[in-house]
Design an enzyme around this catalytic site. Structure first.
Site, PDB file in Angstrom:
ATOM      1  N   HIS A 118       0.032  -4.283  -3.625  1.00  0.00           N
ATOM      2  CA  HIS A 118       1.453  -3.967  -3.792  1.00  0.00           C
ATOM      3  C   HIS A 118       2.037  -3.235  -2.588  1.00  0.00           C
ATOM      4  CE1 HIS A 118      -0.089  -0.013  -5.452  1.00  0.00           C
ATOM      5  NE2 HIS A 118       0.964   0.432  -4.785  1.00  0.00           N
ATOM      6  N   ASP A 120      -4.946  -6.323  -7.720  1.00  0.00           N
ATOM      7  CA  ASP A 120      -4.057  -5.611  -6.789  1.00  0.00           C
ATOM      8  C   ASP A 120      -4.827  -5.094  -5.570  1.00  0.00           C
ATOM      9  OD1 ASP A 120      -1.653  -4.364  -5.880  1.00  0.00           O
ATOM     10  OD2 ASP A 120      -2.261  -2.467  -6.811  1.00  0.00           O
ATOM     11  N   SER A 129      -1.412   5.306  -3.204  1.00  0.00           N
ATOM     12  CA  SER A 129      -1.686   3.889  -3.498  1.00  0.00           C
ATOM     13  C   SER A 129      -2.599   3.276  -2.452  1.00  0.00           C
ATOM     14  CB  SER A 129      -0.372   3.103  -3.521  1.00  0.00           C
ATOM     15  OG  SER A 129       0.351   3.347  -4.691  1.00  0.00           O
TER      16      SER A 129
END
Length: 668
Positions: free
Chosen positions: A248, A315, A394
């Protein structure tokens, strides 16, 4: 490309763009260039920092990159903007200033980045405290080049090209990102904070994890967003610079991968007690001290690119950094575990909200689940016992108790004692069945199908030997030509990656010898910006350096291999003092009791006599009567220990009739 300020492995010398004591822009090495304040400025729209921060902070979902900048499309190029000027050597220098009111940092995105051989580009702040470069044509990734941030609201772009190659330049500044959050060394007034429950990687809890700490890096995408990721090993143990992060953050984009700028070893040097106010404060360290730019997208397996959601796939993205990383950065390639098991304990290392590296601990068993969905097995859920993660974390790695990577952070809750979800390496091993959706072909290139692999330090290499027979071949009043024999990459085999050429100077008003004899001398010497690329071992090479009259120069050269190990120093065994007439320094010390000295330089090989006279014009002694080499300082020692107090005169006479006189005061 590796940037600004790093130290090369065994030799310990600095390497620019390749990293780091600060490189020296060519314009600052000249006395005749236009003052920086007179270089044309392109003024970009001002930014509203408070409004942009509020807009970014409204996105509380951790499964988004952390936004720090606002980019604007531009179309600046050397053929239409800025200013060109020619240097005494015939080389051309182009500069342009970019300014945006209220910006706390600037970083630039170049497209159509093609430069002539030996051309070099720099980006820096007006005070030249932060300088990125030199960049060469092969530093571009897929035709583009993004720079690390320059603190402040102004950036200077500078390009130097060899004579007769100006028309070969094809460079365009396509984007300029203006920071609304600080990424440089933070000011004491900085408001940005990470949560106080974060744990510094300098704390005792992190001591067993220092190898893994060295693998983790912060990176920017498109000059505006930030995520975390980590270097990862492969079965061939070849030191490939694979970097694992979240899908992402890049959304499967090759353009986004090419725009990545990596910030290494950014962490607080001491342990701030978790839970205290200090623990939540900004890390006061320089993010741009060790950087790399550009990466190639190798694989991506997630749903954000196509469905704008994480659920349903792990992801995970893998990129390969496009330039060598100096061994002196001390980085580590993580091991990994792709087995279908949930870790009994877990650790994550990450950059929360762009801050220095933190570490987080789970002391109990984790569970296999989907992302916010227990019906599938794409993720590992972790309920943290100590520490937390935040936006900006992230892409950070999840480690099992064997210190091997098992997952990558997709997102989770906010606060302390939270839950997070990490995409699983197990599900990504075969991924979508093609090399661009699988980890297997990249992490197991030799098809041994292991379930686990150990980590390792980033590859070392054989140190290249010093360049052979470095010598001065030609001198004029404005330039010096040096010559040497090229060393190899490994010993005298192959081809080195680049050269570092530097000099120190002395001047008539401070006539002291300044040879480069040690690594410390080399560290503080001035870098020469235009140096040829290494040729195969044994090739005779040369470089012409612009110089100023009446200063003495001392040169040294270092060869650097493809992983940025540096050779020992090769130093010229003499000074080079460009003059266009007889130069004689003032005696020093003066007044003198026992000994003093002066230096004589001529522009041609000539016989020179130096005689000492007293105040009545009587000759006291003959100090020198010999031919001296041109453009080289000849030191004349003067023994006054037996002379009475008073004024004396040293008379210097060249065979062609030129004379000069210097006064010497003798005191008792």
């Amino acid at each position: 490309m590796v940037l600004s300020v790093a130290l090369l492995g065994s030799c310990g010398v600095g390497v620019p763009a390749s990293a780091q004591e600060t490189p020296t822009p060519p314009s600052t090495q000249q006395t005749t260039t236009t003052p920086a304040a007179s270089v044309p400025v392109k003024t970009l729209p001002a930014i509203d920092r408070a409004a942009l921060r509020a807009e970014a902070d409204a996105q509380t979902d951790k499964s988004r990159p952390y936004r720090f900048g606002k980019a604007i499309a531009t179309d600046y190029s050397p053929d239409r903007d800025g200013t060109w000027e020619q240097l005494p050597s015939g080389a051309w220098l182009w500069r342009l200033r970019l300014r945006s009111q209220n910006a706390v940092s600037m970083n630039l995105g170049f497209k159509r980045f093609r430069l002539p051989a030996e051309a070099q580009l720099y980006v820096y702040g007006p005070d030249t405290e932060v300088v990125h470069g030199p960049y060469r044509s092969d530093d571009a990734t897929n035709g583009q080049l993004w720079t690390p941030i320059v603190p402040g609201n102004e950036a200077v772009v500078e390009l130097k090209v060899p004579p007769r190659t100006r028309s070969d330049v094809s460079v365009r500044i396509e984007k300029v990102s203006r920071g609304f959050r600080s990424l440089a060394t933070a000011s004491k007034q900085a408001r940005s904070k990470a949560r106080a429950c974060n744990i510094d990687v300098a704390c005792p809890q992190a001591d067993p994890w220092q190898d893994q700490v060295r693998s983790v890096g912060l990176y920017s995408v498109d000059g505006v967003d930030l995520c975390t990721g980590s270097l990862i090993n492969n079965t061939s143990e070849d030191g490939s610079l694979y970097f694992l992060t979240a899908e992402h953050c890049l959304q499967g984009s090759e353009e986004a991968a090419a725009s990545m700028v990596f910030y290494w070893n950014y962490q607080h040097p001491t342990c701030r007690p978790p839970g205290g106010e200090e623990s939540g404060e900004v890390t006061f360290a320089n993010k741009s001290a060790q950087t790399s730019s550009g990466a190639l997208l190798r694989m991506s397996y997630g749903n954000v690119e196509t469905e704008n959601q994480i659920a349903g796939k792990p992801d995970i993205t893998l990129v390969e950094i496009d330039e060598p990383i100096p061994p002196s950065y001390g980085l580590f390639l993580n091991g990994w575990d792709r087995r279908d098991v949930a870790p009994s304990e877990a650790v994550s290392i990450h950059h929360p909200s762009t801050h220095g590296k933190r570490i987080t601990f789970e002391r109990d068993s984790t569970s296999i689940t989907g992302f916010n969905n227990p019906s599938n097995d794409t993720h590992i859920r972790v309920d943290w016992d100590e520490g937390t993660t935040e936006r900006g974390s992230s892409g950070s790695p999840l480690f099992n108790s064997a210190q091997q990577t098992v997952g990558v952070l997709s997102g989770g809750e906010s606060g302390c004692e939270i839950r997070d979800w990490y995409g699983r390496l197990h599900n990504t091993w075969n991924g979508g069945g093609t090399p661009d959706t699988q980890l297997r072909p990249w992490l197991d290139p030799i098809d041994t199908e292991p379930e686990t692999v150990e980590g390792r330090a980033l590859a070392d290499d054989t140190i290249p030997p010093a360049p052979v027979n470095l010598s001065v071949e030609d001198v004029t009043s404005t330039s010096v030509r040096l010559q040497w024999t090229a060393p190899g990459d490994d010993g005298m085999d192959g081809t080195a990656d680049r050269y570092l050429l530097r000099y120190r100077t002395s001047a008539p008003e401070r006539p002291v010898d300044a040879p480069i004899e040690t690594q410390d001398d080399f560290e503080v010497a001035t870098q020469v910006s235009s140096v040829p690329s290494p040729a195969p071992a044994g090739t005779i090479q040369s470089a012409t350096v612009d110089v100023s009259e009446d200063s003495s120069y001392y040169f040294a050269l270092v060869a650097v291999d493809e992983v940025l190990n540096a050779s020992p120093l090769a130093a010229v065994d003499r000074d080079v003092t460009p003059v266009n007439d007889l130069q004689v320094t003032a005696p020093a010390p003066n007044p003198a009791r026992d000994q003093t000295r002066l230096r004589v330089v001529t522009e041609e090989r000539r016989r020179v006599q130096v005689r000492l006279y007293d105040a009545l014009g009587r000759r006291v002694s003959l100090l020198l009567d010999d031919e001296i080499d041109p453009y080289r300082g000849t030191t004349v020692p003067i023994d006054v220990s037996s002379l009475s107090s008073g004024m004396y005169f040293a008379r210097i006479r060249v065979a062609d009739g030129r004379t000069q006189t210097r006064k010497i005061s003798v005191v008792r």
